[in-house]
Scaffold this motif. Structure first.
Motif, PDB file in Angstrom:
ATOM      1  N   VAL A 129       0.851  -1.194   0.000  1.00 19.13           N
ATOM      2  CA  VAL A 129       0.000   0.000   0.000  1.00 19.13           C
ATOM      3  C   VAL A 129       0.888   1.246   0.000  1.00 19.13           C
ATOM      4  O   VAL A 129       0.685   2.194  -0.762  1.00 19.13           O
ATOM      5  N   SER A 130       1.911   1.222   0.863  1.00 20.05           N
ATOM      6  CA  SER A 130       2.843   2.351   0.930  1.00 20.05           C
ATOM      7  C   SER A 130       4.095   2.107   0.099  1.00 20.05           C
ATOM      8  O   SER A 130       4.884   3.025  -0.144  1.00 20.05           O
ATOM      9  N   GLY A 131       4.288   0.849  -0.328  1.00 22.37           N
ATOM     10  CA  GLY A 131       5.478   0.502  -1.096  1.00 22.37           C
ATOM     11  C   GLY A 131       6.715   0.310  -0.245  1.00 22.37           C
ATOM     12  O   GLY A 131       7.832   0.263  -0.763  1.00 22.37           O
ATOM     13  N   ALA A 132       6.530   0.184   1.067  1.00 19.63           N
ATOM     14  CA  ALA A 132       7.665   0.072   1.985  1.00 19.63           C
ATOM     15  C   ALA A 132       7.901  -1.373   2.411  1.00 19.63           C
ATOM     16  O   ALA A 132       6.982  -2.183   2.467  1.00 19.63           O
ATOM     17  N   GLY A 137      15.499  -9.327  12.475  1.00 22.88           N
ATOM     18  CA  GLY A 137      16.170 -10.609  12.570  1.00 22.88           C
ATOM     19  C   GLY A 137      17.682 -10.501  12.641  1.00 22.88           C
ATOM     20  O   GLY A 137      18.244  -9.463  13.002  1.00 22.88           O
ATOM     21  N   THR A 138      18.355 -11.577  12.265  1.00 24.74           N
ATOM     22  CA  THR A 138      19.802 -11.699  12.409  1.00 24.74           C
ATOM     23  C   THR A 138      20.560 -10.620  11.636  1.00 24.74           C
ATOM     24  O   THR A 138      21.481  -9.990  12.172  1.00 24.74           O
ATOM     25  N   MET A 139      20.190 -10.399  10.375  1.00 21.83           N
ATOM     26  CA  MET A 139      20.903  -9.433   9.546  1.00 21.83           C
ATOM     27  C   MET A 139      20.780  -8.015  10.105  1.00 21.83           C
ATOM     28  O   MET A 139      21.765  -7.270  10.147  1.00 21.83           O
ATOM     29  N   VAL A 140      19.567  -7.651  10.546  1.00 21.38           N
ATOM     30  CA  VAL A 140      19.355  -6.318  11.116  1.00 21.38           C
ATOM     31  C   VAL A 140      20.119  -6.177  12.424  1.00 21.38           C
ATOM     32  O   VAL A 140      20.742  -5.140  12.697  1.00 21.38           O
ATOM     33  N   TYR A 178      13.359  -0.937   5.356  1.00 16.97           N
ATOM     34  CA  TYR A 178      14.331  -1.548   4.447  1.00 16.97           C
ATOM     35  C   TYR A 178      15.504  -2.173   5.200  1.00 16.97           C
ATOM     36  O   TYR A 178      16.656  -2.122   4.751  1.00 16.97           O
ATOM     37  N   SER A 179      15.189  -2.745   6.382  1.00 17.95           N
ATOM     38  CA  SER A 179      16.157  -3.489   7.197  1.00 17.95           C
ATOM     39  C   SER A 179      17.356  -2.664   7.648  1.00 17.95           C
ATOM     40  O   SER A 179      18.406  -3.210   7.989  1.00 17.95           O
ATOM     41  N   GLY A 180      17.199  -1.340   7.662  1.00 17.96           N
ATOM     42  CA  GLY A 180      18.291  -0.476   8.103  1.00 17.96           C
ATOM     43  C   GLY A 180      18.102  -0.029   9.536  1.00 17.96           C
ATOM     44  O   GLY A 180      17.154   0.701   9.839  1.00 17.96           O
ATOM     45  N   PRO A 181      18.950  -0.463  10.471  1.00 15.91           N
ATOM     46  CA  PRO A 181      18.760  -0.158  11.896  1.00 15.91           C
ATOM     47  C   PRO A 181      18.916   1.317  12.253  1.00 15.91           C
ATOM     48  O   PRO A 181      18.655   1.698  13.391  1.00 15.91           O
TER      49      PRO A 181
END
Length: 200
Positions: A129-132, A137-140, A178-181
């Motif tokens: 809906v917002s495109g986000a 998890g582990t990677m973050v 976008y998995s960016g902390p």
């Protein structure tokens, strides 16, 4: 005497007819009640589901929800997934749990977090809906450690049961844009799932 017997016979036939008529009325009614009950259960309590709250708002991903359990030699992976609407562009949710780091069996139950060393777990919520896209998890968690950022609510997956046919459990955590902390995040709480397991 004959008249008495005839009267009794008539009463018996009349009673039998009443009983038959009652059965004719009650049987369809009983079937209707059973049908309504099953429909109600199917609507309110689906057999398989993924539900949670996203920033306090209830959300479900019950469309085509399922779990794939893959075991190849010592490698094991569980892929949980679902969507919130049918169509070509539904918002979706997924969790992937892997035993890659240590090759230990995942088991029939257990608690797995972003900081668990023996397992790797990554999860994504894609809001079309917002495109986000939001991830946890582990990677973050690893990225947060590199940047010196503290994640207040690390992702936690609890598998309460997995008998090979049905998997059940809970989940929660902070999902980052976008998995960016270093960016914005959404908070997922009260996550629950009950899914059909498909071996691969």
């Amino acid at each position: 005497m004959i008249e008495v017997l005839q009267n009794r016979k008539s009463e018996t036939i009349l009673g039998a007819n009443k009983t038959y008529q009652m059965k004719r009325i009650l049987f369809p009614l009983l079937c209707a009640l059973i049908f309504l009950a099953s429909c109600s259960k199917g609507k309110d309590e689906p057999s398989y589901f993924i539900t949670c709250k996203i920033d306090g708002v209830e959300k479900s991903f019950n469309t085509e929800c399922s779990a794939i359990h893959s075991i190849i030699d010592v490698s094991e992976l569980i892929n949980i997934r679902g969507a919130d609407t049918k169509g070509s562009h539904p918002s979706s949710f997924g969790i992937i749990l892997s035993n890659g780091p240590a090759a230990k069996p995942i088991g029939k139950s257990g608690v797995f977090t972003s900081t668990t060393k023996d397992f790797e777990i990554n999860t994504q919520y894609l809001d079309l809906v917002s495109g986000a896209s939001y991830g946890a998890g582990t990677m973050v968690s690893n990225s947060a450690n590199e940047w010196g950022v503290e994640i207040e609510n690390q992702f936690v997956l609890t598998i309460t049961s997995n008998d090979g046919n049905i998997i059940e459990g809970t989940f929660s955590g902070d999902y980052y844009y976008y998995s960016g902390p270093l960016g914005d995040f959404i908070r997922i709480t009260d996550g629950k799932f009950r899914l059909k397991v498909y071996p691969e």
